[in-house]
Scaffold this motif. Structure first.
Motif, PDB file in Angstrom:
ATOM      1  N   ASP A  43       0.611  -1.052   0.139  1.00 42.79           N
ATOM      2  CA  ASP A  43      -0.192  -0.282   0.163  1.00 42.79           C
ATOM      3  C   ASP A  43       0.950   1.101  -0.084  1.00 42.79           C
ATOM      4  O   ASP A  43       0.681   2.175   0.390  1.00 42.79           O
TER       5      ASP A  43
ATOM      6  N   SER B 131       0.123   4.769  -1.181  1.00 36.94           N
ATOM      7  CA  SER B 131      -1.102   5.511  -0.564  1.00 36.94           C
ATOM      8  C   SER B 131      -0.946   6.400   0.470  1.00 36.94           C
ATOM      9  O   SER B 131       0.575   6.177   0.760  1.00 36.94           O
TER      10      SER B 131
ATOM     11  N   SER C 293      -1.139   7.063   3.642  1.00 35.35           N
ATOM     12  CA  SER C 293      -1.220   7.004   5.953  1.00 35.35           C
ATOM     13  C   SER C 293      -0.393   7.155   5.957  1.00 35.35           C
ATOM     14  O   SER C 293       0.764   6.477   5.322  1.00 35.35           O
TER      15      SER C 293
ATOM     16  N   SER D 162     -11.575  -1.286   2.890  1.00 29.99           N
ATOM     17  CA  SER D 162     -11.610  -0.844   2.209  1.00 29.99           C
ATOM     18  C   SER D 162     -11.308  -1.448   0.851  1.00 29.99           C
ATOM     19  O   SER D 162     -12.082  -0.788  -0.612  1.00 29.99           O
TER      20      SER D 162
END
Lengths: 296, 575
Positions: free
Chosen positions: B255, B258, B260, B279
């Protein structure tokens, strides 16, 4: 029984043993010798229990007999002849008595030393010498740190070498010798290499700065004061007695001692007090503790 | 207030061309907890040593170091000794005196404090670190963790403003390391002492540091809070990213794009994973989140078997109802231990300290004998075999400290020494040594003194030495101790090669991640016996605490994910 004398300040412990060892060596008078021997045996048993009994019976008694027998066999002085040996040498009463006295002294001192070893642990010894020569005390402390460490390491190295078939227990005698040398060589390299980091650690913590002080966990308190005073009191009486000839004996050519007077009894009493001091202290503490325990 | 300001620091060792440190610019604020990470040889230790004049190595430094606003070389030695505390790597080497209390007082004695002050400070530190119970002990009786804690306490007794630590936990087992790091956190939080440390155990260190400095080849690569510094590393696709904590690696792979923040701890990793999975409208059974009664784990089929996979291979090592104790009146160290290791297996033994793992190893090598039961190697009792029969072409033992094997001045001589007693001709010996050198990649190290090699290189040289005896069974006692991620992977590659060529490997380790990644069969040692043993995958998926970080992070959704690669694959296929 837990020994209470060893909880006193190292100076008290050390002073006591120094005095007692010198006295046992110098005073050959039979009463003094008996007092010293009995006290030493009692204290050693109190300190080390069954181990001390075994040590005294197994080693000290034979040693006592052997040294006592040695003297008359070689020393033929003295006026009271008991009999003649087959080679014509006389055996005298004086030499037998002197042999017994010397043996008694010898054994007493060994037993006192065994007590000394149990009471004066390394840190106390270091403390005493730190007072005299601070740098030396650190060296002692470091030596005591490194000796066990090196022994452990040598065992580890020997184990590692064993697993490649190269320990001192493997191979013929030449191989063994070679392996032993290799192990010592590994040990030396290891020690030198690791000492660098120790030196770094010392430097990093400010070793080498001027005005180094010396710390100890010992405190001279009122208890130490009282015992020191009692010890000094007994010692001075004994020394006055010594100056007046109460403590000595003449063996050759004939046995001669000073006559027994009320004062000599006082000197004997003080010497007994002095020799028995650790035992008395321990017993008093035990009784006190029992009383506190029974009250609660 | 600034504790340190480092401006344009360069450093070159004598007789070397390249700079060990180049263009270092750092400011360290008072009260910060800074971790410095990098491969071995990246200049971390050299940098740390520059921060205390008396420890600075010989060489040519340039640039400036300011300590509390004053150039370091102008700060007098007494202030430096007291204000800059330095803890080194090896717990044993730093201890100078024989008693714990004396060691605590050592620094204060050097600074010339009086009895009363020393008494107070020593008492304070002993209480702060919980040392009271072993205050009067000899230092030789302490465990490694206690020793390192003592080193820390004896430096803290001098009330330093900054504490510098050079890989302080590398020689400790995981439990002792965690305790040590907890003590550091306490110092930092409660006393406000600035802490600068280098460390390999990133999983434990990153959550407690304020700032992570990454170094590579003498330069600062990244300098930021741990999550950001890690992110920067993954952005650069730097090889060092492989030694970052598992949650970070998984996140970066799955991930990474992304927005975050990078997860640092297992807890954060779990939270991210839950968000990530919800998600994506994935299969319902992976949606269960943290509620175990709903999760598919309860029905996990593959944790049932308790026996290791049976293979048709011959048994190499057998323990049959083995009991062992060191003293007649001592406690049993091994209790009813039974195990079978088959030829060609890579057998890992994990478990806490003092559970008898190393003792079991010494029984295999015949150094010690059981008082009940049997130990057999290839059907024979090792204690009764001759050294030549047992240790040549049969059993090789790599000791925990490789330095205990080196005898000669150079690595090459040392390797030749191993063959000195064999009947081979000179050419045959040279050929054998050359083959081993090539295998262990020692070519560039041959003319060096074994002690001058780094930890990982020493390990390899020692391994090469043992391999010259051509063992069919190799025993390893914590081979990954003190190695960084890079050298661990290298070691793993060698062990894999050996294992593929038919060598049986038995390894004791505290390093769960390493065992999970590379082991074939894993066994948990506890209280003198083996509690569980199974193939690595099933073994770790059956444990809930004693397992890899990746598994702890994902076990509420997939019990089978053990290694980082497993988890990444599962994440990617779950969509």
């Amino acid at each position: 029984m837990k020994d209470h004398f060893s909880t006193f300040h190292p100076i008290v412990n050390f002073g006591y043993f120094a005095a007692i060892l010198i006295f046992s060596m110098v005073f050959m008078h039979p009463v003094f010798q008996c007092i010293a021997l009995v006290s030493a045996v009692v204290y050693s048993i109190m300190l080390k229990g069954r181990g001390a009994v075994r040590f005294n019976l197994l080693y000290m008694v034979p040693l006592l007999l052997l040294t006592a027998a040695m003297n008359p066999a070689f020393n033929h002085e003295g006026v009271t002849i008991l009999f003649y040996l087959s080679n014509g040498n006389p055996i005298t009463l004086e030499s037998i008595l002197f042999g017994a006295a010397a043996a008694c002294m010898f054994v007493t001192i060994i037993i006192w030393f065994s007590c000394y070893n149990a009471v004066m642990t390394s840190d106390k010894f270091i403390y005493i010498f730190g007072k005299i020569w601070p740098a030396l005390s650190l060296i002692f402390s470091m030596a005591l740190r490194f000796v066990p460490r090196y022994l452990t390491q040598i065992r580890i190295i020997s184990g590692a070498q064993k697993c490649i078939g190269r320990d001192v227990t493997q191979g013929n005698i030449w191989r063994r010798a070679r392996n032993g040398i290799a192990i010592v060589s590994i040990m030396t390299t290891w020690a030198l290499e690791n000492a660098i980091e120790t030196a770094d650690s010392m430097k990093s913590r400010g070793y080498g700065l001027p005005n180094r002080s010396s710390f100890s966990i010992f405190r001279f308190d009122s208890r130490d004061m009282i015992v020191s005073a009692a010890m000094l009191g007994c010692m001075s009486v004994v020394l006055i007695g010594a100056a007046m000839g109460e403590n000595t004996i003449r063996f050759f050519p004939s046995v001669k001692m000073i006559e027994l007077t009320p004062f000599s009894v006082v000197v004997y009493g003080s010497y007994l007090m002095l020799c028995m001091m650790p035992v008395i202290i321990t017993m008093v503490e035990e009784i006190k503790w029992k009383r506190i325990e029974s009250r609660s | 207030m600034e504790t340190y300001r480092i401006e344009e620091l360069n450093f070159t060792f004598p007789l070397q061309e390249s700079k060990t440190l180049s263009h270092i610019n750092l400011t360290i604020q008072s009260g910060e907890f800074v971790a410095i990470c990098g491969k071995s040889g990246s200049g971390k230790s050299t940098l740390l040593r520059q921060l205390k004049s008396i420890l600075a190595p010989h060489g040519e430094p340039s640039g400036r170091i300011l300590f509390c606003g004053q150039p370091l070389e102008e700060v007098d030695p007494r202030t430096q000794a007291a204000q800059i505390g330095f803890v080194l790597q090896n717990p044993d080497n730093q201890i100078v005196t024989d008693k714990v209390w004396h060691e605590l007082a050592f620094g204060l004695e050097n600074l010339g404090f009086d009895q009363r002050t020393i008494r107070l400070r020593v008492a304070e530190m002993a209480s702060f670190f919980g040392i009271q119970s072993w205050f009067h002990r000899d230092v030789s009786e302490l465990s490694g963790g206690q020793k390192q804690l003592l080193n820390l306490a004896s430096i803290m007794a001098m009330h330093p403003a900054v504490l510098i630590l050079d890989e302080p936990t590398s020689q400790l087992d995981p439990i002792a390391a965690a305790e040590f790091l907890a003590a550091l956190t306490k110092i930092n939080r409660e006393l406000g002492t600035t802490i600068i440390m280098t460390e390999h155990r990133l999983e434990e260190v990153l959550p407690i540091t304020d700032r992570l400095i990454l170094m590579d080849e003498g330069a600062v690569l990244a300098d930021a809070p741990p999550a950001q510094a890690g992110e920067a590393l993954f952005r650069m696709q730097h090889p060092m990213s492989a030694s970052m904590p598992s949650p970070m690696q998984i996140y970066a792979e799955v991930d990474g794009a992304s927005a975050s923040a990078y997860p640092v701890t297992v807890k954060e990793g779990r939270q991210w994973l839950n968000d990530f999975l919800s998600s994506r409208t994935a299969a319902p059974d992976t949606m269960a989140g943290d509620c175990p009664q709903l999760s598919s784990r309860t029905a996990a089929p593959d944790t049932a078997a308790g026996e290791p996979p049976q293979s048709s291979k011959q048994v190499a090592i057998t323990f049959k109802d083995v009991w062992f104790k060191y003293d007649k009146h001592g406690p049993d160290v091994l209790k009813d231990l039974s195990l079978e290791i088959r030829e060609g297996q890579f057998y890992c033994v994990v478990g806490g300290n003092g559970t008898g793992k190393t003792t079991a190893l010494s029984l295999i090598s015949g150094i010690r004998q059981p008082y009940r039961g049997k130990v057999l190697i290839g059907g024979k009792n090792p204690a009764k075999m001759k050294a030549n029969e047992l240790f040549i072409n049969h059993l090789g033992v790599l000791p925990q400290n490789p330095q205990t094997l080196f005898v000669k001045k150079t690595v090459e001589q040392d390797l030749h020494d191993m063959l000195a007693d064999t009947a081979l001709s000179k050419e045959e010996k040279s050929a054998k040594v050359a083959a081993i050198v090539q295998f262990a990649e020692l070519e560039h190290l041959l003319s060096m003194h074994p002690y001058d090699l780094s930890g990982g290189e020493q390990q390899r040289a020692a391994l090469a030495k043992v391999l010259l005896l051509e063992p069919r069974i190799l025993l390893l006692d914590e081979p990954t101790k003190g190695l960084d991620g890079f050298f661990k992977e290298k070691l793993a590659a060698f062990l894999k090669k050996l294992n593929d060529s038919g060598v049986t490997i038995v390894m004791i380790s505290h390093d769960i991640e390493f065992c999970a990644r590379h082991g074939e069969v894993c066994a948990l040692f506890f209280d003198g016996g083996i509690i569980a043993s199974d193939s690595a995958g099933r073994f770790f998926s059956g444990n809930s605490f004693y397992t890899t970080a990746a598994n702890r992070m994902v076990r509420h959704v997939w019990s089978g994910g053990i290694t980082i690669e497993d988890v990444i694959e599962r994440c990617q296929t779950s969509s």
